[in-house]
Design a protein around this motif. Structure first.
Motif: not given
Length: 422
Positions: A268, A265-266, A259-260, A291, A285, A283, A297, A256, A301
């Motif tokens: 998943m 991205y917020e 991915l940040e 989602t 946003d 996912i 996506t 995570q 990502f």
């Protein structure tokens, strides 16, 4: 962890020697030999697994061609010569803490006939400041001593020997002779232990893979590849993410965090495992109210998700390569991802071999860390692949004496890795 490799007569690598770190990045123009180095490592893994068939090699990421073209083609002589690859491990094996180098030499040959198979010979060497010996050499010497001992026995039983021969016989039976036999037997047993030790250490190489993730396979997360848990193009990623989520919650936190690095991205989530009809990633946003799945996506990502899962998973190889680590990534994101991959590699004890064409990747490398190494790959006037390591003390500087960013140094041509002539 591999400490060094020497490659001879493999594709464009006619003779090449490299010392590795934990994170190894290769740059160079197209066709310079970056992938050839990765393939040599894959050949080592295949040799350790005793699987040199084309199906195994191709499934690990090697570009399999005819046996002649797998050898250096600079001269007809090389087409008939075997491939030779030596890997080195540095280990402390005595009470004094002396580091002794253990080498394993793989000699791989093919008679070039249609349908002929690769033939493999392996030999282990022990090298220190005072010694360089292989187990085969010790066994050969031991065999000669055993023959001599048998000859002495036959001589002893011969009652018609002359006085001169009796005198020589007495000399052969002195204490030094038997002490040498005893020492040789002891050394043979020690070398057997070293041989078994290096086999154990190199067992991780049997799983060595060159990963080249592709957009199509990453989007179809339910697809599984020939290799478990991840195929060379990213097959099996969804299943692996589920496994990490289930058995390595602390590693999922690191995924995570990676991915940040993507601005939008917020979060998943995984769909319910019991719902086989809707097996997807959900996912979020941070700019959108609802989602969306992996099919909607962007590919950047998915590439980052793949890299995170590959490094943090306990089920993926301990040593592996990624060809073109910069694929589908923004230059600024490249440097951040490279830095984070290095952090994760150390945390999860993985050794990485990465190639790139993007100078921005270089800005994520910390040359002050001796375990992070940058190699510039090129071809000399004869066409042979050559490699130059860029240590921190050779990092280019500007006119004021301040170190340049590696991306800028590459684009200015200070460290190499760029095409010549235009």
């Amino acid at each position: 962890m591999l400490d060094a490799i020497e490659i001879q007569n493999f594709k464009s690598a006619q003779k090449l020697k490299l010392d590795f770190g934990q994170i190894n990045v290769f740059i160079g123009e197209n066709g310079s030999g970056k992938s050839t180095i990765l393939e040599a490592l894959t050949f080592v893994g295949a040799a350790e697994a005793n699987k040199l068939d084309n199906e195994f090699l191709a499934s690990r990421g090697i570009r399999v061609t005819s046996p002649k073209l797998m050898r250096s083609n600079f001269d007809k002589v090389f087409i008939e010569k075997p491939i030779s690859i030596t890997v080195s491990l540095n280990k402390t094996i005595d009470d004094d803490g002396e580091t002794t180098q253990q080498d394993r030499v793989y000699t791989i040959n093919n008679d070039n006939d249609t349908y002929s198979k690769w033939k493999l010979e392996k030999e282990t060497f022990l090298k220190s400041s005072e010694l360089k010996v292989s187990r085969k050499e010790i066994q050969a010497t031991k065999l000669e001593m055993d023959k001599l001992f048998d000859a002495i026995g036959e001589l002893k039983n011969n009652l018609e020997i002359s006085e001169d021969k009796r005198y020589k016989f007495a000399q052969l039976l002195d204490d030094d002779f038997f002490k040498n036999i005893e020492n040789m037997n002891k050394l043979d047993k020690e070398m057997l232990n070293y041989d078994l030790s290096i086999s154990s250490d190199l067992s991780t190489m049997q799983n060595f893979v060159i990963y080249t993730p592709q957009n199509k396979q990453l989007r179809t997360l339910k697809e599984e590849g020939q290799i478990q848990p991840l195929g060379i193009h990213g097959e099996g990623l969804f299943k692996l993410i589920r496994e990490i989520h289930k058995t390595q919650p602390e590693a999922m936190v690191d995924v995570q965090r990676g991915l940040e690095l993507i601005g939008w991205y917020e979060s998943m989530e995984l769909t319910d495992e019991s719902d086989k009809s809707d097996d997807e990633l959900l996912i979020q946003d941070r700019f959108l109210p609802s989602t969306f799945s992996q099919n909607s996506t962007n590919e950047g990502f998915l590439y980052i998700l793949f890299y995170m899962a590959l490094i943090v998973s306990k089920d993926t190889p301990e040593i592996f390569a990624i060809d073109n680590i910069d694929a589908a990534l923004n230059p600024k994101l490249c440097s951040k991802i490279m830095s984070y991959l290095s952090e994760l590699a150390k945390k999860y004890d993985k050794q990485l071999f990465l190639t790139t064409q993007n100078p921005a990747i270089l800005d994520g490398i910390n040359l002050n860390d001796k375990e992070q190494k940058l190699f510039v790959v090129s071809r000399n006037k004869k066409g042979h692949t050559k490699v130059k390591n860029i240590p921190v003390e050779k990092k280019p500087k500007d006119s004021d004496g301040n170190p340049l960013r590696l991306s800028e140094a590459m684009l200015r041509g200070y460290i190499g890795g760029l095409p010549k002539g235009f």
